[in-house]
Design a protein around this motif. Sequence first.
Motif, PDB file in Angstrom:
ATOM      1  N   HIS A 264       0.855  -1.181   0.000  1.00 17.53           N
ATOM      2  CA  HIS A 264       0.000   0.000   0.000  1.00 17.53           C
ATOM      3  C   HIS A 264       0.892   1.232   0.000  1.00 17.53           C
ATOM      4  CE1 HIS A 264      -2.883   2.910   1.686  1.00 17.53           C
ATOM      5  NE2 HIS A 264      -3.846   2.061   1.398  1.00 17.53           N
ATOM      6  N   ALA A 265       0.340   2.370  -0.405  1.00 14.65           N
ATOM      7  CA  ALA A 265       1.121   3.611  -0.362  1.00 14.65           C
ATOM      8  C   ALA A 265       1.583   3.907   1.069  1.00 14.65           C
ATOM      9  CB  ALA A 265       0.304   4.769  -0.907  1.00 14.65           C
ATOM     10  N   LEU A 266       0.802   3.478   2.057  1.00 14.06           N
ATOM     11  CA  LEU A 266       1.197   3.693   3.454  1.00 14.06           C
ATOM     12  C   LEU A 266       1.784   2.423   4.080  1.00 14.06           C
ATOM     13  CD1 LEU A 266      -1.712   6.025   4.639  1.00 14.06           C
ATOM     14  CD2 LEU A 266       0.696   6.624   4.376  1.00 14.06           C
TER      15      LEU A 266
ATOM     16  N   MET B  43       4.836   1.668   4.627  1.00 22.22           N
ATOM     17  CA  MET B  43       5.873   1.966   5.625  1.00 22.22           C
ATOM     18  C   MET B  43       5.264   2.244   6.994  1.00 22.22           C
ATOM     19  SD  MET B  43       9.168   2.696   4.168  1.00 22.22           S
ATOM     20  CE  MET B  43       9.632   3.959   5.321  1.00 22.22           C
ATOM     21  N   GLU B  44       4.045   2.739   6.987  1.00 24.00           N
ATOM     22  CA  GLU B  44       3.382   3.069   8.253  1.00 24.00           C
ATOM     23  C   GLU B  44       2.653   1.856   8.838  1.00 24.00           C
ATOM     24  OE1 GLU B  44       3.546   4.974   5.604  1.00 24.00           O
ATOM     25  OE2 GLU B  44       4.011   7.018   6.219  1.00 24.00           O
TER      26      GLU B  44
ATOM     27  N   LEU C 247      -4.878   5.179  -1.503  1.00 22.48           N
ATOM     28  CA  LEU C 247      -4.877   5.876  -0.230  1.00 22.48           C
ATOM     29  C   LEU C 247      -6.162   5.588   0.527  1.00 22.48           C
ATOM     30  CD1 LEU C 247      -3.578   9.307  -1.488  1.00 22.48           C
ATOM     31  CD2 LEU C 247      -2.370   7.696  -0.030  1.00 22.48           C
TER      32      LEU C 247
ATOM     33  N   SER D 182       5.059  13.062   4.403  1.00 21.97           N
ATOM     34  CA  SER D 182       5.509  11.710   4.107  1.00 21.97           C
ATOM     35  C   SER D 182       6.354  11.574   2.838  1.00 21.97           C
ATOM     36  CB  SER D 182       4.288  10.780   4.031  1.00 21.97           C
ATOM     37  OG  SER D 182       4.617   9.495   4.503  1.00 21.97           O
TER      38      SER D 182
ATOM     39  N   HIS E 261       9.500  10.299   0.569  1.00 25.68           N
ATOM     40  CA  HIS E 261      10.090   8.957   0.594  1.00 25.68           C
ATOM     41  C   HIS E 261      11.497   8.952  -0.023  1.00 25.68           C
ATOM     42  CE1 HIS E 261      10.066   4.682   1.124  1.00 25.68           C
ATOM     43  NE2 HIS E 261      10.196   4.449  -0.161  1.00 25.68           N
TER      44      HIS E 261
ATOM     45  N   LYS F 189       5.706  10.987  -2.341  1.00 21.95           N
ATOM     46  CA  LYS F 189       4.865   9.871  -1.896  1.00 21.95           C
ATOM     47  C   LYS F 189       3.402  10.287  -1.761  1.00 21.95           C
ATOM     48  CE  LYS F 189       4.907   7.378   2.121  1.00 21.95           C
ATOM     49  NZ  LYS F 189       5.392   6.367   3.094  1.00 21.95           N
ATOM     50  N   LEU F 190       2.996  10.888  -0.647  1.00 22.86           N
ATOM     51  CA  LEU F 190       1.589  11.293  -0.503  1.00 22.86           C
ATOM     52  C   LEU F 190       1.291  12.598  -1.237  1.00 22.86           C
ATOM     53  CD1 LEU F 190       0.675  10.311   3.158  1.00 22.86           C
ATOM     54  CD2 LEU F 190       0.845   8.927   1.104  1.00 22.86           C
TER      55      LEU F 190
END
Lengths: 645, 645
Positions: free
Chosen positions: A628-630, A632-633, B30, B330, B332, B348-349
């Motif tokens: 997912h784009a997140l 890393m989180e 997202l 965020s 990257h 990234k975001l």
Amino acid sequence: MSKSDKEGVSRRDVLGTGLTAATVAGTAGLVTGGAAVFVAQPETARAEGEDNGHNKAFVPPGKLDEYYGFWSGGHSGEVRIYGLPSMRELMRIPVFNRCSASGWGISNESLQVLTEGLTPEGKAFLAATNQKTYVNGDLHHPRPSYTDGAYDGRFLFVNDKANSRLGRIRLDVMKCDKIIQVPNAHSIHGLRLQRYPRTGYVFCNGENRVPVPNVGKLLDDYKKWSSVFSAVDGDTMEVAWQVIVSGNLDNNDADYQGKYVASTCYNAEEGITVADMTASDKDHIVVFSLAAIEKAIKDGKFETINGVKVLDGRKTSKLGITVYVPVANSPHGCNAAPDGRHLIINGKLSPTVTIFDWTRFDDVFSGKIKGEEAIVGNLEVGLGPLHTTFDGKGHGYTSLFLDSQIVKWNIEEAIRAYKGEKVNPIKQKIDVHYQIGHVNATHGETKEADGKWMVALCKFSKDRFLNVGPMKPENDQLIDISGDKMVLIHDGPTYSEPHDATIVHKSKLNPLEVWKRDDPFFKFSTDWAKKDGVKLEEDNKVIRDGDKVRVYMTAAAPAFGLTQFKVKKGDEVTVFVTNTDDVVDLAHGFTIVDYGVAIELAPQATASVTFIAAKPGVHYYYCQWFCHALHMEMSGQMLVEDAGV
Amino acid sequence: MSKSDKEGVSRRDVLGTGLTAATVAGTAGLVTGGAAVFVAQPETARAEGEDNGHNKAFVPPGKLDEYYGFWSGGHSGEVRIYGLPSMRELMRIPVFNRCSASGWGISNESLQVLTEGLTPEGKAFLAATNQKTYVNGDLHHPRPSYTDGAYDGRFLFVNDKANSRLGRIRLDVMKCDKIIQVPNAHSIHGLRLQRYPRTGYVFCNGENRVPVPNVGKLLDDYKKWSSVFSAVDGDTMEVAWQVIVSGNLDNNDADYQGKYVASTCYNAEEGITVADMTASDKDHIVVFSLAAIEKAIKDGKFETINGVKVLDGRKTSKLGITVYVPVANSPHGCNAAPDGRHLIINGKLSPTVTIFDWTRFDDVFSGKIKGEEAIVGNLEVGLGPLHTTFDGKGHGYTSLFLDSQIVKWNIEEAIRAYKGEKVNPIKQKIDVHYQIGHVNATHGETKEADGKWMVALCKFSKDRFLNVGPMKPENDQLIDISGDKMVLIHDGPTYSEPHDATIVHKSKLNPLEVWKRDDPFFKFSTDWAKKDGVKLEEDNKVIRDGDKVRVYMTAAAPAFGLTQFKVKKGDEVTVFVTNTDDVVDLAHGFTIVDYGVAIELAPQATASVTFIAAKPGVHYYYCQWFCHALHMEMSGQMLVEDAGV
């Protein structure tokens, strides 16, 4: 070794200048002085960018391959799935190895597969040496299950020569679901399957001669050691029966009628040094009669050793379950032709292949004819014949280790030549690079052999690829056999050591895209969840049970169901994680930093891991499969309290 | 997830029918609702067999590749050497994993590398949990050493996110020779190298914020946790210094002048849930001044924690060693352009890349200008920009995770556009399949960027290859960037998970073909041989030393120097084997059946293994690397006496 060879002279260069390549063949030549005569042939490689037929094998981006190739990983202990004709590695299946990526050997589910089927001696050895599992394997022969002589897409069976095991891979999910260690046998090498009516039996050759049982007796009395042949029930993965034989078992194969299995044997001398083992100019094959064996078992003619019914099938046995047929010294490959009638024995130290007729073994076993009378051909093919594959059009393709070639020959013509007819069965020889072992054609071991592609698994690659230091790759070469001539298409470097391969048309397989939630593979976790009253797909909770802690959590991009949990130093912690995403390819993972913990979570899978919380402090867990784009989180913290701090 | 997506609708099909692919991009979109707008483009794949430029990348059998690709193995823990443009895997280098084939994690030599550099806490953890070594790793960033901004062919450095380690590979033998666990830092993620004057420093990002030291205190006080930046001396593999920073460190990169290093940071909020971490619309990059740090260390401004000199470089620090520059939420990727002047921060975001000018940081550190004034460009490139690579002709190539595309753009034009000039810096977008992470061009991270090839490391492959069950391969794609337009040439399925790669021209490397006998890699064995007065290359003997037994033997095709040795049950046995063959590619191995022992022996190498003889009986050892026509006969027996039998 010659000086030029020590300096790494290029075989390519040697060929280019028209010199004989004897010095090169000599790198792995016979110590006994057999001259490696080599006839230089034109190179098959063309100028850069020129078409050598590779466009036929080119699978453009976005198009699919036509065949699955199941590649042995050799002593890497894994299986690799290739796509053919592109020769791209599509997936690795951990089996006897430990895998950092998938957590094979770390997750409870994999540890169950790796350990439950070990012998009591194997389990005791691991316990005495503080190991959860063996960490290595030597996987030679991946073989897909049959129904009526054709691949049925259920299982892939694999041997482990290093730790005497047999593994089974489910082809619906491409994961290993069962491993057993075979009692009494030492080092499972040759492996082939019952073809008719179905698999059925998995035939396992215990290669090395050891005392049976092997518990510390008879150490100095090697004449009393034995090689053991095993038949394992492929459905239950239990040993059905074993037969003690004479000589060292090498490779085996079964007929297409469900009546006989044959195995090559080296060291008929039953020596223990190379000189002893090669003293005689004859070794033998041993043929097993399944009906006679099953009757002997039924009649109680067995001895039970380590829980297995063992029959005596040595040369001296009177049971009538085996026959021995002398062949030239040190035969190796043993290959049933798709014509359903012929068996090819490859000479190794003899430059010949010997052709047997399966149908004559009825008369051999009944005593009407001698074993030698089942031989219908003996063809000189070249130096170091190891294995033969087939195109379903009447040809054998035999790998020549010393010549580094494959020879294409006609089976019926070889039989006619043996009868005295003036015919040359040899159709073509092609150079391979270098020192070929196994050779396999598309569906070549089934009655549906289609004669399209063949792979040559070469043991050396020398200067064939960019120099990667002292350890070189092997070289698996793709050869087009659809026309009159074999054409070399592609060189494929591979990691140590693809020993063998089988190739299955894509129409035969239809794997799942996501796991089914009720898959038995998750049994470890579902059993615990049931006890704890937890719904794996929904619940996120921590259950303390004395100094044992069970942590249940979900994983759905981009978050774990629990973002923190707390344990005490010294607790035994089991974490169960369920990937609730059901999108194809949306895999997660669960890694705990500095804890040596990492497991895979394919869509809809549950996996679990147990460890001691020996290190206090804050320890992050995170998803290691980009999701997912997140991504890393997608993490959380395990807080390990230390009462002493 | 949408229904169509759950059912695994093909992105290929979606594109083919001209539908927007929003549903597909949505598989990893997202959660915060950012719409994944997707403009369908013509497919790059052509009809089967048709030339898409692949003939340019075709390396015919017998020809060599032009580039070495050093591929991360991701959470498989290994490094893979590829050949480019053929995209064939030439070799695996075990690093943080255990390897069944090579005995990495089994041999004494590898165990020294794997364990000697662990922290005391790491060693204590393994001892408390009965493990000889960690069995997993998560290797993201393989980076070759530099001299003056160009690859010098000495070392390849690699990080381990899973167990907070740094590894070093010697490029002369392509083996890992040093691993350290970095104290104080938690989970080493971002890794890049000092470019000038040479490597020099290896910069390691400790990604996760934890208490420093992390010993069980401050568990519930996450505001006091910290992320730690480390500089390791690449020659000694010792930590030179560390800097505590604000926010979570992500990726870093160094300039071409040897003055500054920058790192992206997410979670400037210093939260611990996804919601906390993404609450603000700003995060930051942190820039480190090497001169200021070295002066602060010299001036004694550090605190020593776990034996390392640690500086405070948080936002609140007065040391003047760091500056923080706010960027969109965020960020990257962090990529220094080969022009020596520009640094690209990937949003990234945010759908943007931000361009910094390294030369302005002198004025930022001296306080003349604000950090934001070092920004010289900010370009909207598409959704989910993660990393940027370069062709040395003024272009950046940025991976777009959400769009599953690469965008080619002009750096100077982006700077001019930022100044207000009417110019469109976007040159082309190309579809990749799917969800791309890293992107790397040939020599793109050096001043010798040559703009020939680029690889796109895609995280998902879905229906792009034959279905291999619930776990899919990643897809590494080769793209020709030598012309005006990017052209997709090849799809390369890969095992979990090539996170990143660097590509080095073959002229830069010249590995050894066989080991030198005095290589320090054999130190464990040569030390013992010296004590025992043994010549490893010649002697074959068994030395008993109480209940310890040392067995020395040679290996020369097709025989071991010892064909039998005897020990007692319970002995601690160490076997030292030396491959005395000096022919290129003539490798041997040493495996003991049912003992979980297997080690590799490349030409002229020595390796050793220590184990407890816990299992009585006859146990064969054999050579597992096919070496000779009589390879099968290259074996011997370990006889384990049991006093109780």
